[in-house]
Design a protein around this motif. Sequence first.
Motif, mmCIF file in Angstrom:
data_model
loop_
_atom_site.group_PDB
_atom_site.id
_atom_site.type_symbol
_atom_site.label_atom_id
_atom_site.label_comp_id
_atom_site.label_asym_id
_atom_site.label_seq_id
_atom_site.Cartn_x
_atom_site.Cartn_y
_atom_site.Cartn_z
ATOM 1 N N THR A 16 0.809 -1.221 0.000
ATOM 2 C CA THR A 16 0.000 0.000 0.000
ATOM 3 C C THR A 16 0.839 1.266 0.000
ATOM 4 O O THR A 16 0.519 2.231 -0.689
ATOM 5 N N LYS A 17 1.910 1.272 0.758
ATOM 6 C CA LYS A 17 2.747 2.473 0.838
ATOM 7 C C LYS A 17 4.198 2.022 0.919
ATOM 8 O O LYS A 17 4.665 1.558 1.953
ATOM 9 N N LEU A 18 4.922 2.172 -0.191
ATOM 10 C CA LEU A 18 6.276 1.660 -0.297
ATOM 11 C C LEU A 18 7.231 2.432 0.606
ATOM 12 O O LEU A 18 7.153 3.658 0.706
ATOM 13 N N GLU A 19 8.136 1.694 1.260
ATOM 14 C CA GLU A 19 9.151 2.288 2.121
ATOM 15 C C GLU A 19 10.531 1.963 1.568
ATOM 16 O O GLU A 19 10.712 1.013 0.803
ATOM 17 N N GLU A 20 11.504 2.751 2.019
ATOM 18 C CA GLU A 20 12.872 2.549 1.556
ATOM 19 C C GLU A 20 13.376 1.146 1.902
ATOM 20 O O GLU A 20 14.053 0.495 1.118
ATOM 21 N N ALA A 21 13.011 0.658 3.085
ATOM 22 C CA ALA A 21 13.475 -0.656 3.544
ATOM 23 C C ALA A 21 12.843 -1.806 2.780
ATOM 24 O O ALA A 21 13.259 -2.965 2.946
ATOM 25 N N ASP A 22 11.852 -1.535 1.933
ATOM 26 C CA ASP A 22 11.201 -2.610 1.179
ATOM 27 C C ASP A 22 12.066 -3.112 0.021
ATOM 28 O O ASP A 22 11.775 -4.154 -0.566
ATOM 29 N N ALA A 23 13.116 -2.383 -0.315
ATOM 30 C CA ALA A 23 13.993 -2.813 -1.398
ATOM 31 C C ALA A 23 14.653 -4.137 -1.024
ATOM 32 O O ALA A 23 14.977 -4.380 0.133
ATOM 33 N N GLY A 24 14.870 -5.022 -2.017
ATOM 34 C CA GLY A 24 15.528 -6.293 -1.767
ATOM 35 C C GLY A 24 15.011 -7.402 -2.656
ATOM 36 O O GLY A 24 14.361 -7.158 -3.683
ATOM 37 N N THR A 25 15.289 -8.644 -2.243
ATOM 38 C CA THR A 25 14.928 -9.823 -3.020
ATOM 39 C C THR A 25 13.678 -10.479 -2.441
ATOM 40 O O THR A 25 13.620 -10.732 -1.227
ATOM 41 N N TYR A 26 12.711 -10.761 -3.309
ATOM 42 C CA TYR A 26 11.458 -11.408 -2.905
ATOM 43 C C TYR A 26 11.292 -12.711 -3.680
ATOM 44 O O TYR A 26 11.812 -12.872 -4.794
ATOM 45 N N TRP A 27 10.550 -13.632 -3.056
ATOM 46 C CA TRP A 27 10.229 -14.921 -3.674
ATOM 47 C C TRP A 27 8.727 -15.129 -3.532
ATOM 48 O O TRP A 27 8.194 -15.056 -2.430
ATOM 49 N N CYS A 28 8.055 -15.385 -4.637
ATOM 50 C CA CYS A 28 6.627 -15.663 -4.556
ATOM 51 C C CYS A 28 6.325 -16.939 -5.329
ATOM 52 O O CYS A 28 6.973 -17.249 -6.331
ATOM 53 N N GLY A 29 5.371 -17.698 -4.825
ATOM 54 C CA GLY A 29 5.056 -18.958 -5.468
ATOM 55 C C GLY A 29 3.865 -19.634 -4.831
ATOM 56 O O GLY A 29 3.149 -19.045 -3.995
ATOM 57 N N SER A 30 3.659 -20.906 -5.217
ATOM 58 C CA SER A 30 2.502 -21.657 -4.749
ATOM 59 C C SER A 30 2.875 -23.093 -4.420
ATOM 60 O O SER A 30 2.018 -23.948 -4.315
ATOM 61 N N ASP A 31 4.188 -23.368 -4.259
ATOM 62 C CA ASP A 31 4.673 -24.725 -4.036
ATOM 63 C C ASP A 31 5.541 -24.751 -2.789
ATOM 64 O O ASP A 31 6.647 -24.202 -2.780
ATOM 65 N N SER A 32 5.050 -25.400 -1.739
ATOM 66 C CA SER A 32 5.797 -25.440 -0.485
ATOM 67 C C SER A 32 7.073 -26.259 -0.600
ATOM 68 O O SER A 32 7.979 -26.144 0.233
ATOM 69 N N GLN A 33 7.190 -27.093 -1.657
ATOM 70 C CA GLN A 33 8.393 -27.894 -1.870
ATOM 71 C C GLN A 33 9.461 -27.121 -2.654
ATOM 72 O O GLN A 33 10.562 -27.615 -2.845
ATOM 73 N N TRP A 34 9.124 -25.936 -3.106
ATOM 74 C CA TRP A 34 10.061 -25.058 -3.813
ATOM 75 C C TRP A 34 10.687 -25.753 -5.032
ATOM 76 O O TRP A 34 11.875 -25.632 -5.279
ATOM 77 N N ARG A 35 9.873 -26.468 -5.771
ATOM 78 C CA ARG A 35 10.406 -27.093 -6.973
ATOM 79 C C ARG A 35 10.661 -26.042 -8.045
ATOM 80 O O ARG A 35 9.920 -25.089 -8.190
ATOM 81 N N VAL A 36 11.726 -26.293 -8.822
ATOM 82 C CA VAL A 36 12.124 -25.320 -9.839
ATOM 83 C C VAL A 36 11.003 -25.111 -10.841
ATOM 84 O O VAL A 36 10.411 -26.054 -11.344
ATOM 85 N N GLY A 37 10.703 -23.871 -11.150
ATOM 86 C CA GLY A 37 9.663 -23.535 -12.110
ATOM 87 C C GLY A 37 8.353 -23.171 -11.463
ATOM 88 O O GLY A 37 7.451 -22.675 -12.131
ATOM 89 N N ASN A 38 8.200 -23.391 -10.153
ATOM 90 C CA ASN A 38 6.945 -23.114 -9.454
ATOM 91 C C ASN A 38 7.042 -21.868 -8.575
ATOM 92 O O ASN A 38 6.288 -21.724 -7.622
ATOM 93 N N TYR A 39 7.969 -21.008 -8.867
ATOM 94 C CA TYR A 39 8.114 -19.789 -8.075
ATOM 95 C C TYR A 39 8.772 -18.711 -8.946
ATOM 96 O O TYR A 39 9.280 -18.995 -10.040
ATOM 97 N N THR A 40 8.762 -17.499 -8.447
ATOM 98 C CA THR A 40 9.340 -16.358 -9.160
ATOM 99 C C THR A 40 10.231 -15.572 -8.211
ATOM 100 O O THR A 40 9.885 -15.362 -7.046
ATOM 101 N N LYS A 41 11.365 -15.160 -8.723
ATOM 102 C CA LYS A 41 12.279 -14.313 -7.962
ATOM 103 C C LYS A 41 12.086 -12.872 -8.424
ATOM 104 O O LYS A 41 12.084 -12.586 -9.620
ATOM 105 N N ILE A 42 11.884 -11.965 -7.461
ATOM 106 C CA ILE A 42 11.647 -10.550 -7.775
ATOM 107 C C ILE A 42 12.719 -9.707 -7.085
ATOM 108 O O ILE A 42 12.921 -9.820 -5.874
#
Length: 562
Positions: free
Chosen positions: A376-402
């Motif tokens: 909702t309101k971006l802060e300076e500390a929000d910069a960095g690496t994020y991971w989003c996905g739908s697979d708790s096993q973290w299999r390759v191809g089932n997530y995105t690096k942002i």
Amino acid sequence: MGSKVKISCPYDKGYESYEKYLCKKDCGSDDDVLIKTSESQKNKYRINDDKTARIVKTTISDLHSTDAGKYWCGVSKNWKDIYTEVKLELVPDSCCNSVTKIESYAGYSVSFSCPYESQYQNNLKYICRGTRPSMCLQQELITSYNKQHGRFRLDDDNMSTKFTTKISSLTQRDSGRYLCGIQRNSDLHLFYAFELKVKDRCCDTVTNIESYEGYSESINCPYENQYQNSLKYICRGNQPSTCLQNALITSKDRENGRFSLNDVKMSRIFTVTISSLTQSDSGHYLCGVQTNSDHDVFSAVELRVKEWCCVRSTKITGTVGQPLTLQCPYPQQHQDNRKFLCKGDHRNSCRDMVTSQNRFALQGGIYSNSFSVTITKLEEADAGTYWCGSDSQWRVGNYTKIQLSVEFCCVKSTKINGTVGQPLTLQCPYPPQHRDNRKFLCKGDQHNSCMDMTNQSRFTVHDNVSSSSFLVMIAELEAADAGTYWCGSDSQWKIGNYTKMELSVFLQHTLGTLETNNPALYVVYVVTPVLLLMCVLFILYKYRCSTVKGDEATSRNTQNKL
């Protein structure tokens, strides 16, 4: 070369007191006689007359190829000597036509057995290094008389008519050719040759396996049928001699931390599974099977654990204080899975932002096979690496690096006007704590791609420390100087530490002041008045001409009348 040979010549009864000799060639002269019994030793020849056995024995030492040929054993008589012909053949001082090859590993023991015939049960047995039978006995490493010498042991099994030599604590220097020798009453002993190769590492073939951080990986280790009930184990590295004592897991315990071992005897394969892999798990592994011999059986595996990384990767830039939406696709079969967004350099240690931050709101998109997370309101500390996905096993191809970058929008903004050809001074405030920082002024639509202007000779920076501000003086303003400027004292561009300035430059003209930023004003304020002035002058000129012509006509008419 360098060996010796014995020549034995029997003679008849009654010649015990006669002189005997050994000669070569035709024995026609004294020069052909090599040695006599009256001399016992001459040069490399030695002679002995065994009168009891009636045998003359002559030894020739330091043999060379020239010593081969025909010899005569002679018995001196008054009329005609008695001769016995001897033919000497020299063979190469090397052994043997067949060589048994043995392999082992550094730190292990190795044994090799040497068979012999039953008539040699009580004869001396020995072993030496090299390939020269003539030197073997005098350079022996161990014999059947002493049986133990340092790392060497010799056991003679008369029942099976073979003797076994064992070398313990092997090193690579033990590699090479060995001879097993059996002493005989004749000058030629019996020999068997062995070629020993001591390896420092294992093995000739290596199975390569690749996996990813956080995954589990199984290593399959085949073995032969006779080892079904033997101990199985696995270790790191490629040193077989220390593998069992450094085993990570064995078939006795089956479970040890992240390692588990399962032995499927029907398929003759035992499997070692490593869970929660890390990059430090990369390297060589040895699968070992314990045997009753001097060394176990091994197979080698090289495991490579890759840095955990996604297939999809994206970079996004946001502005402090503004909302931002992150889009995360997922496979159709994951519609009912829990969706997540977490932050951290590594996915196995990232923090869930949706559950821990109320500024992060997750919204599903069932029909688009993607979900979004809005900040909702971006802060300076929000910069960095994020991971989003739908697979708790973290299999390759089932997530995105942002990779999220956060930009700042300035707080201070001002507009300044200047005139071409005139000097101009720009004033830039800064926080007191930035007194010793480098001050800058740059030009460009965006602060992160603007051009530093303080390098130009017309721009001079003067720091007014007492007022916590600095001045940038432009010596002589040009029309091209118009545009957007950024001045500050913080190379990190933190909010509040810089100022945005919009500079407009005007031209000074007799008809008024013209702004250089808008070319249309030239048409309105310069071109149009000039055109009108030219029209007025043209009309006046035409009017003047017509008036003069009228006056001239009137004057002529008056003169004509007179």
